[in-house]
Design an enzyme around this catalytic site. Structure first.
Site, PDB file in Angstrom:
ATOM      1  N   ASP A 107       0.739  -1.094   0.100  1.00  0.00           N
ATOM      2  CA  ASP A 107       0.189  -0.004  -0.033  1.00  0.00           C
ATOM      3  C   ASP A 107       0.705   1.216   0.065  1.00  0.00           C
ATOM      4  O   ASP A 107       1.545   1.512  -0.907  1.00  0.00           O
ATOM      5  CB  ASP A 107      -0.823  -0.072   1.158  1.00  0.00           C
ATOM      6  CG  ASP A 107      -1.862   0.930   1.172  1.00  0.00           C
ATOM      7  OD1 ASP A 107      -3.032   0.697   0.426  1.00  0.00           O
ATOM      8  OD2 ASP A 107      -1.727   2.088   1.804  1.00  0.00           O
ATOM      9  N   HIS A 272      -7.080  -7.195   0.884  1.00  0.00           N
ATOM     10  CA  HIS A 272      -5.979  -6.190   0.742  1.00  0.00           C
ATOM     11  C   HIS A 272      -4.908  -6.432   1.721  1.00  0.00           C
ATOM     12  O   HIS A 272      -3.716  -6.137   1.454  1.00  0.00           O
ATOM     13  CB  HIS A 272      -6.639  -4.600   0.860  1.00  0.00           C
ATOM     14  CG  HIS A 272      -5.703  -3.525   0.922  1.00  0.00           C
ATOM     15  ND1 HIS A 272      -4.873  -3.346  -0.344  1.00  0.00           N
ATOM     16  CD2 HIS A 272      -5.222  -2.903   1.738  1.00  0.00           C
ATOM     17  CE1 HIS A 272      -4.275  -2.448  -0.087  1.00  0.00           C
ATOM     18  NE2 HIS A 272      -4.289  -1.870   1.236  1.00  0.00           N
TER      19      HIS A 272
END
Length: 292
Positions: A107, A272
């Protein structure tokens, strides 16, 4: 559960005149640096780091502005640019005697890792980026109603003042939203870890917003300049992503291929927060990367 990685030593490492990073170090062997994402701290790597420490020196910092690392009060874009944050990581690794190292980021940490690979190719031997697109490609890919998935990107790109006020007014709800919505397996982030993330984010709203605002300004400029110059990632690169590119109408592998000459692009069926939801797959991919 403690808020540290079991078996790792903790250090405070000066990396710039006004910034020191909170860094966990464990294991022995060739070095791997792991960079966390949003809305997390270095603790997101706890499983992968412990696995890799069996045969690597594993360096796991909190990024500038996050966790227990310093949060410069100057929240200008240059202060929180990925270029500046990448330089922090190179300095931190050098402080432990490593001028060359493998680098993996998730991320926001993947954006820092990407910039480090472009700016410091002599230092970064191998690069892994988890569930992200390069900054310029991300902004170009988001359009129309599908861009709603990235509402936080647009919110935190606004001029200083309003985003910080809005998020501070309901910080726990704001940051918890992403932990809830982005996890396919919420149990992978147990309550004590979740509490650690929320505590860290609550105390870092201005710097987190500054990090995101930089990605809508100076970070785009840096990526555009590199694209115009034909710059790319010269080291072996592994990208691990969910299949959200198909849903949003772009080919993630093609976008990454434009930057990486030696690319292993993998689609995985996890949430994620893949380093927490499927640490074995991530650790295996990183071991395979450093053998290339």
């Amino acid at each position: 559960m403690t808020r540290t990685i079991s078996g790792f030593d903790y250090h405070r490492v000066p990396v710039a005149d006004d910034v020191a990073l909170h860094v966990a170090v464990g294991g022995t062997g060739t070095p791997i640096v792991l960079l966390h994402g949003f809305p997390q701290t270095h603790l997101m790597w706890r499983h992968v780091a412990a696995d890799l420490a069996a045969d690597h020196t594993v360096i796991v910092p909190d990024l500038r502005g996050y966790g227990a690392s310093d949060k410069p009060a100057d929240t200008g874009a240059d202060t929180y640019s990925k270029r500046r944050m990448a330089a922090d990581i190179v300095a931190a690794a050098a402080a432990f005697g490593h001028d060359r190292f493998a680098l993996a980021g998730h991320d926001r940490g993947a954006l820092v890792a990407f910039r480090a690979g472009l700016d410091h190719p002599d230092a970064v031997t191998h690069l892994a980026c988890l569930d992200v697109l390069p900054t310029l490609d991300m902004w170009e890919a988001l359009r129309g109603a599908t861009a709603a998935v990235g509402f936080h990107l647009y919110l935190m790109a606004q001029p200083p003042g309003l985003p910080e006020q809005m998020i501070c007014a309901s910080a726990d709800a704001f940051f918890a939203h992403f932990l809830d919505q982005w996890a396919k397996d919420p149990a992978a982030i147990p309550p004590p870890v979740r509490a650690a993330y929320l505590d860290a984010c609550r105390d870092a709203v201005p710097s987190i917003v500054a990090d995101y605002r930089a990605s809508a300004t100076v970070d785009i400029d840096h990526d555009r300049a590199d694209r115009a110059a034909g710059a790319g990632l010269s080291m072996p690169v592994t990208v691990i992503q969910q299949n959200w590119g198909a849903a949003l109408g772009f080919d993630a592998a093609a976008l990454w291929s434009s930057w990486a000459r030696d690319l292993d692009h993998r689609i995985v069926d996890v949430g994620h927060f893949m380093a927490e939801e499927d640490p074995e797959t991530v650790a295996t991919a990183l071991r395979e990367l450093v053998q290339r």
